[in-house]
Design a protein around this motif. Structure first.
Motif, PDB file in Angstrom:
ATOM      1  N   PRO A 220      -6.516  25.317 -10.323  1.00 21.00           N
ATOM      2  CA  PRO A 220      -7.264  26.585  -9.012  1.00 21.00           C
ATOM      3  C   PRO A 220      -6.397  27.854  -9.295  1.00 21.00           C
TER       4      PRO A 220
ATOM      5  N   TYR B 111     -15.151  22.207  -9.200  1.00 25.07           N
ATOM      6  CA  TYR B 111     -14.918  21.698  -8.128  1.00 25.07           C
ATOM      7  C   TYR B 111     -15.375  20.576  -7.723  1.00 25.07           C
ATOM      8  N   LYS B 114     -13.539  17.966  -9.738  1.00 24.01           N
ATOM      9  CA  LYS B 114     -12.679  18.023 -10.557  1.00 24.01           C
ATOM     10  C   LYS B 114     -11.998  16.822  -9.274  1.00 24.01           C
ATOM     11  N   TYR B 115     -12.064  16.621  -7.981  1.00 25.86           N
ATOM     12  CA  TYR B 115     -11.914  16.629  -6.851  1.00 25.86           C
ATOM     13  C   TYR B 115     -12.304  15.402  -6.347  1.00 25.86           C
ATOM     14  N   ARG B 118     -15.424  18.697  -2.194  1.00 24.16           N
ATOM     15  CA  ARG B 118     -15.784  20.140  -1.942  1.00 24.16           C
ATOM     16  C   ARG B 118     -15.617  21.255  -0.362  1.00 24.16           C
ATOM     17  N   ALA B 126     -12.706  28.414  -4.362  1.00 27.32           N
ATOM     18  CA  ALA B 126     -13.019  29.516  -5.328  1.00 27.32           C
ATOM     19  C   ALA B 126     -13.624  30.773  -4.292  1.00 27.32           C
TER      20      ALA B 126
ATOM     21  N   THR C  77      -8.468  18.631   0.121  1.00 28.17           N
ATOM     22  CA  THR C  77      -9.484  19.029  -0.764  1.00 28.17           C
ATOM     23  C   THR C  77      -8.660  19.061  -2.031  1.00 28.17           C
ATOM     24  N   THR C  79      -6.795  21.599  -2.707  1.00 24.10           N
ATOM     25  CA  THR C  79      -6.044  22.914  -2.704  1.00 24.10           C
ATOM     26  C   THR C  79      -4.807  22.627  -1.617  1.00 24.10           C
TER      27      THR C  79
END
Lengths: 351, 351, 351, 351
Positions: A220, B111, B114-115, B118, B126, C77, C79
């Motif tokens: 990201p 997202y 990927k993860y 979210r 994002a 998450t 992030t």
């Protein structure tokens, strides 16, 4: 962190000047137990070799790569892979006249400004020759992503202002200019011939397509995969523009036209070029790079010398008329390297 | 090395989700003894604020930045500058209907891929809201490069397919759309109104110009300043294309037309956009970024849900019709950050 | 790349000054879907809190951590996780007398030399208070490695020259000084009391033990896991020495005594401290850190002022007599962070 | 970011296996216009060469370095300096018996665990031979810091448990064991002879002293100069402990004894070893590294084979009895590299 390395986990360092003893690359972070031979790398270098390309100079580089480390009994060991390419057919003395002159369009003047010294022979570090190291590194990256089913191929979309219209993927692989439109290619070849006679050079547009890429690659915010691809391609000396998917055309579309509807079988269109919010979405990744004309033209040009006095420079030697199609394996290499890096980064968190 | 930081010596980390408690940024590597106040950062945030912009949604963000560290008695100390912006006016519950749906054109689906998790509220990480952290970081970078006499300003070159033709730099600063051509701007405003009524959105092109930049900034090969600029701008969610100087048009030029002749007083033209071989040449740096239309349109769209079943998504709430002109301070911020980083890197070797 | 971040894939940035508005940390690269609550972090911060520790000052820090991002509905998450700790009970005015004086043994004089400016209040960025951010980051790291079955615990091996002899692991967890030898601990407590009365301070040795670590973590050559552990621990302000396994004693051994014989069930001894050639070997990792006495003593000391004139400094306020045992969770945090980073790095290539 | 590079601005990458075709190093980020010749590097390599050292094996390495890039007409250009050393006198077949056996004390078993493959010949990448690349990189670093008046020299403080007592700096430069105490050195030589006869090996302690270092080098918190020095030294295969200034002894001191009083002429003592809060204070930097005995002993040892079955390994060939004094230029090289990196980092903000 200096500017000669790229990648976080799959990392490529290149080194070498156009007319020094050798150039090379180190690939650090390649996963172990990957079959790798010099021929894997050599065949990519050969694609970059001028050979009998219609746009290329007659200089024969005969690049031969040697693997010096990181491979044991035909397999990578996980340790750095050092690749060496000796420079041949490189007559530095031919550049004596350019020692104190700055060639327009080249990095001569900016390297001098940055470092207060420069190897003037053939552009030194700024020479396109440096890209051989990238192609070598890309060959290893291609094997890494190939294991995950990812393929990367590029083609000529435009040359000298002539655009390919009817795209036949098969044609691009074998044609002299890697152009998917045989009719356009015929005109491109003629255009090249005209430019050569006029002592001039041409630019063009390359499109790189990635197939088989799983969704989820890319970080990201600042290391988005489109950001890294753009940086990697813009870092090729000749590239002045990069676009993903619909690219600049997207700026003229409405949201309702640009959004790619999603169905159970996947995306219905691909204006996004395979990337949403910097992360791959499973569609083909489509990237285009705009290449400027080669600055080494066979005409006298206005410039200044090291002391800032007006001068006229005439570049001797034989030079390519266009970076296309020799730039194609370089573009592919950069894309392979970025993908290999993000593939490994994703594996670190993907349990 | 994860994707939330940019820069080597002047380094900006952003963090935060659209509807979490707060967002923020850390600036690590800012030189000491630089005068810095919250107002320096606030005024850049205010430029990004929707305010009464014709393209913006009525949501009032009222971003207030707080400096938590790195500044002592009005001056930077050389230690990390932590900036905090609390999220307000953020009703996460409004997004409940989107918890299991992927909005086309957004990062929802990537997202998730990927993860495997979210924060669906407002796009989570994002969201365009994250760019407030970049603008805050850019405000500090702007002060660093300002000390060296470098200025960065951006303007709207195109919106909804309408191009500015007569470029009046003064107009861009004060006009509602930051457009240098008042006549074109009038048509852009009308176009925005039409799109809003149609429940649609528009894209456009932003041009960033850097003045006063000394020659010599940029690293060879992989961290060229044009590569870093391209990566930084392509890392903005809305950007699908980046070009430097003549950009894509350079691909249609001949070398004799594209090369910038050099005279004792400097470069005669600037097709290079201020960068040769990845290093600044002392001319203005000119970069353009193509922005796609905002994907949040007020129309039903085909999509799938978390289980892969077909669905229709209708995005409620009020959204901007175009990222222009709110994206302008974001583009400037990214350019300021890249320049600040390269300025410091050059100082390390410039004796 | 500035000095406020550690880790490649699992990356922790700390920020904040002792007497600024707040301190905090960002954890970037934490894998997604990990259960994480503020209490996970708070309990580690509480271990670092002076509380009623016999070696600690009465200052009540009451650190309360707030998670500002990166966690959604109780799970990470992927992030950045931003952690905020407001500074309380911090009276900067109490340090006015130290504005122009350099305290011996502290970073006052070196920060001034480096940056030409410093936040003199409580040592500013160089304060031990900064380690709260590390402990917070370490709490997240501990959860990451905990998922892989790795545990990290530290204990007091020596304090004020008094060495623990009979090591009872259970005792270390609950005892006031985290010392595994109750008899030695009684003498340590007395020694602390004597030092407090004398207005003096004491150092000591902490041992960190890692259990359950799989073989294979660590990179060759420059990012060996012992190198990273040594760097991480030596980066704690109080630490002046680090050793692994037999450590300095290994330098007096013969090879036949120092080598750990290998049997089918594993290593017969562990002089290596769980690391061979920079890579974990599956044995317990054993690291020791030597902590100097706290430099803030309650006695007048010779120094100079900002103008270089001789002066006498007397440090007021109440200070800890020893960093032990408060340093223990800090040492553990650094080890957890290094292990989490290498665990993720190994996953990237471990297929 | 893989483990084969060190440094942020002055960056050294090493590559190569003990019995592959070659080993080498790349120095990226070296400032331009520095006089540099192969002899500058060769003389450092010669110091590492076994030659007639009393502790060394008779293997003649005859390392000859070749500069392949980054130097033009005797001066560095700012581009990567690639150094190549071909492996000679390296008979890989001699290691056939070790293909499936793990030598105790070596990285054989951990490389196998990490990568699932290893070059077993001479330890492959984990061989001490890799340090030739570091020494080559250190030679360039030494020139960089030399320009700033900084010198680095190391000496033998202890060998086989015999400690130097009367330190005569002059003696260390020329004596066979680089020991500053001739009387102790005589006993060390005898101890070496005894160990050789016993088929055993010895460890020791090296002290590195940095003179002329300006105050202000080092970053706060995680890239403190002591942290980087500790990491760099602990990254040498043989090192099991590192201490700065008073080091482990500091842990037994009181604060009033350990603090270095400051006077107008500088620090009165140097228990800090030249570093406060991770930043140089202008005093001599003093670092000690504890080296374990070489694990290759001439005695049968218990081990397991690749299948985990018990085995006895007997290491043939001729090996050094101690890493001392051959490790001395390696220790110096690591310190030079760390200092060069921090010197450049400081220049970036030091205006």
């Amino acid at each position: 962190m200096s500017g000669n390395a790229i990648g976080v986990l799959f990392r490529v360092v290149t080194w070498g000047e156009s007319h020094g003893p050798a150039i090379g690359a180190i690939i650090d972070g390649c996963p172990p137990r990957l079959a790798l031979a010099e021929t894997d790398i050599q065949q990519e270098l050969d694609r970059r070799s001028p050979g009998k390309l219609p746009s290329a100079s007659p200089r024969k580089e005969q690049d031969r790569v040697e693997i010096l480390s990181g491979v044991f009994e035909g397999k990578t060991t996980g340790t750095p892979i050092s690749l060496l390419i000796r420079n041949r057919d490189a007559d530095g003395a031919a550049y004596d006249g350019l020692r104190d002159l700055f060639r327009p369009g080249h990095g001569d003047i900016t390297y001098q400004a940055k470092y207060g010294i420069r190897d003037h022979r053939g552009g030194g570090r700024a020479s396109g020759r440096e890209t051989a190291g990238r192609v070598a590194g890309g060959a290893v990256a291609r094997k890494v992503i190939g294991q995950a089913g990812i393929t990367v191929s590029a083609r000529t979309l435009e040359l000298g202002g002539i655009a390919a219209r009817n795209l036949s993927p098969a044609a691009a692989v074998t044609s002299p200019l890697r152009c998917p439109d045989p009719e356009a290619e015929a005109r491109m070849l003629q255009r090249l011939q005209e430019a050569r006679i006029a002592g001039d050079t041409l630019g063009g547009i390359v499109e790189i397509v990635v197939r088989g890429c799983p969704p989820g690659l890319g970080e990201p915010v600042f290391s988005k995969i489109d950001a890294d691809l753009a940086g990697a391609l813009m870092g090729i000396g000749t590239v002045k523009g990069v676009e993903i998917g619909a690219g600049f055309a997207a700026s003229k579309m409405t949201g309702s036209a640009c959004n790619d509807p999603i169905g159970p079988e996947g995306f219905r269109t691909n204006h996004a070029g395979g990337i949403l919010a910097g992360i791959t979405n499973g569609s083909e990744i489509v990237v285009r790079a705009a290449c400027k004309p080669i600055p080494s033209i066979a005409r006298p040009q206005e410039t200044i010398d090291l002391q800032g006095r007006p001068a006229v420079v005439t570049i001797g030697g034989r030079h390519d008329v266009s970076v296309i199609p020799r730039i194609i394996p370089v573009c592919e290499a950069m894309v392979c390297i970025v993908l290999a890096d993000h593939l490994l980064r994703q594996r670190a968190i993907d349990r």
